[in-house]
Design a protein around this motif. Structure first.
Motif, PDB file in Angstrom:
ATOM      1  N   PHE A   8       0.909  -1.227  -0.031  1.00  0.00           N
ATOM      2  CA  PHE A   8       0.191   0.008  -0.060  1.00  0.00           C
ATOM      3  C   PHE A   8       0.873   1.256  -0.038  1.00  0.00           C
ATOM      4  N   LYS A  16      -4.413   4.463   4.434  1.00  0.00           N
ATOM      5  CA  LYS A  16      -3.778   3.119   4.459  1.00  0.00           C
ATOM      6  C   LYS A  16      -3.839   2.048   5.479  1.00  0.00           C
ATOM      7  N   GLN A  19      -7.462   0.586   5.469  1.00  0.00           N
ATOM      8  CA  GLN A  19      -7.764  -0.588   4.272  1.00  0.00           C
ATOM      9  C   GLN A  19      -6.640  -1.639   4.533  1.00  0.00           C
ATOM     10  N   ILE A  20      -5.812  -1.538   4.925  1.00  0.00           N
ATOM     11  CA  ILE A  20      -4.836  -2.819   5.223  1.00  0.00           C
ATOM     12  C   ILE A  20      -5.611  -3.667   6.329  1.00  0.00           C
ATOM     13  N   ASP A  97       2.791  -1.834   4.266  1.00  0.00           N
ATOM     14  CA  ASP A  97       2.352  -0.357   4.399  1.00  0.00           C
ATOM     15  C   ASP A  97       3.699   0.311   3.892  1.00  0.00           C
ATOM     16  N   ILE A 204     -10.883  -2.303  -3.795  1.00  0.00           N
ATOM     17  CA  ILE A 204      -9.409  -2.968  -3.462  1.00  0.00           C
ATOM     18  C   ILE A 204      -9.548  -4.421  -3.587  1.00  0.00           C
TER      19      ILE A 204
END
Ligand code: TYD
Length: 212
Positions: A8, A16, A19-20, A97, A204
């Motif tokens: 990401f 990030k 979303q991770i 990340d 995603i």
């Protein structure tokens, strides 16, 4: 069976972290073994974590741009060799990340360090073949991203960070640099980070399923 390496990228406040987490949960529910990590530093990588402390220490005001780049590379090499490659070889999905896109965006496009090809050549020595299967760029206007950061979501020690202290102009350069990279680097996908987290996650996830 070989695993996958997903990265990401994105500016400050691009979401990030959120979303991770969402992607990790989705993958684990689907039965995959997932390792989440980050740069600089990295999960289970104390040497790289020490380098991270040096890089983020706000008292290191005199750090030179090239010295900074080489520290990121030192952290990256340790982390990719010690943690990422073995995990992928063992069949895990590694989600990092940040990775080398951050060096190109922040040190080259942001700080104006070296020409991009020179930077890529040096970086290639540090990653030694570990090219991500997918790089997810979360694109956001720096004004929105920095507002999110200031409002505190998922963040700590913010005011103390050498990068968050940079001016808006720097973050604009980073953003445009990222968008340039997304057009030229293999396996990059750009997502509009200025939308509700669940909606962004669905986009995603669709892309990750294609990769799997
Ligand atoms: P971090 O707290 O991990 O930031 P974020 O939550 O935004 O990912 O701090 C990492 C900082 O280091 C971030 O501002 C981006 C910067 N960075 C570089 O400048 N070059 C690099 O190669 C990497 C990996 C990070």
């Amino acid at each position: 069976m070989l695993g996958k390496f997903i990265v990401f990228e994105g500016g400050e406040g691009s979401g990030k972290t959120t979303q991770i987490k969402l992607l990790q949960q989705k993958l684990e529910t689907a039965g995959f073994s997932v390792l989440t990590t980050r740069e600089p530093g990295g999960t289970n990588c104390p040497i790289a974590e020490k380098i991270r402390q040096l890089l983020k220490d706000p008292t290191n005001k005199e750090m030179k741009p090239a010295a900074e780049f080489f520290l990121f590379l030192a952290s990256r090499n340790q982390h990719v060799e010690q943690i990422v490659k073995p995990a992928v070889s063992a069949g895990q999905i590694v989600i990092s990340d940040r990775y080398f896109g951050s060096s190109f965006a922040y040190q080259h496009f942001g700080r104006g360090l070296f020409d991009l090809q020179t930077m890529k050549n040096i970086n290639a020595l540090a990653i030694n073949g570990a090219v991500p299967d997918l790089t997810i760029l979360l694109d956001i206007e720096p004004t929105s991203g920095l507002t999110r950061v200031e409002s505190g979501a998922n963040r700590n020690n913010l005011k103390d960070d050498r990068f968050d202290a940079e001016q808006l102009e720097f973050h604009e350069k980073v953003r445009n640099g990222y968008l340039t990279l997304a057009k030229t680097e293999p396996n990059w996908q750009v997502f509009d980070a200025n939308q509700p987290p669940e909606k962004l996650h669905e986009q995603i996830w669709a892309q990750v399923q294609k990769m799997l």
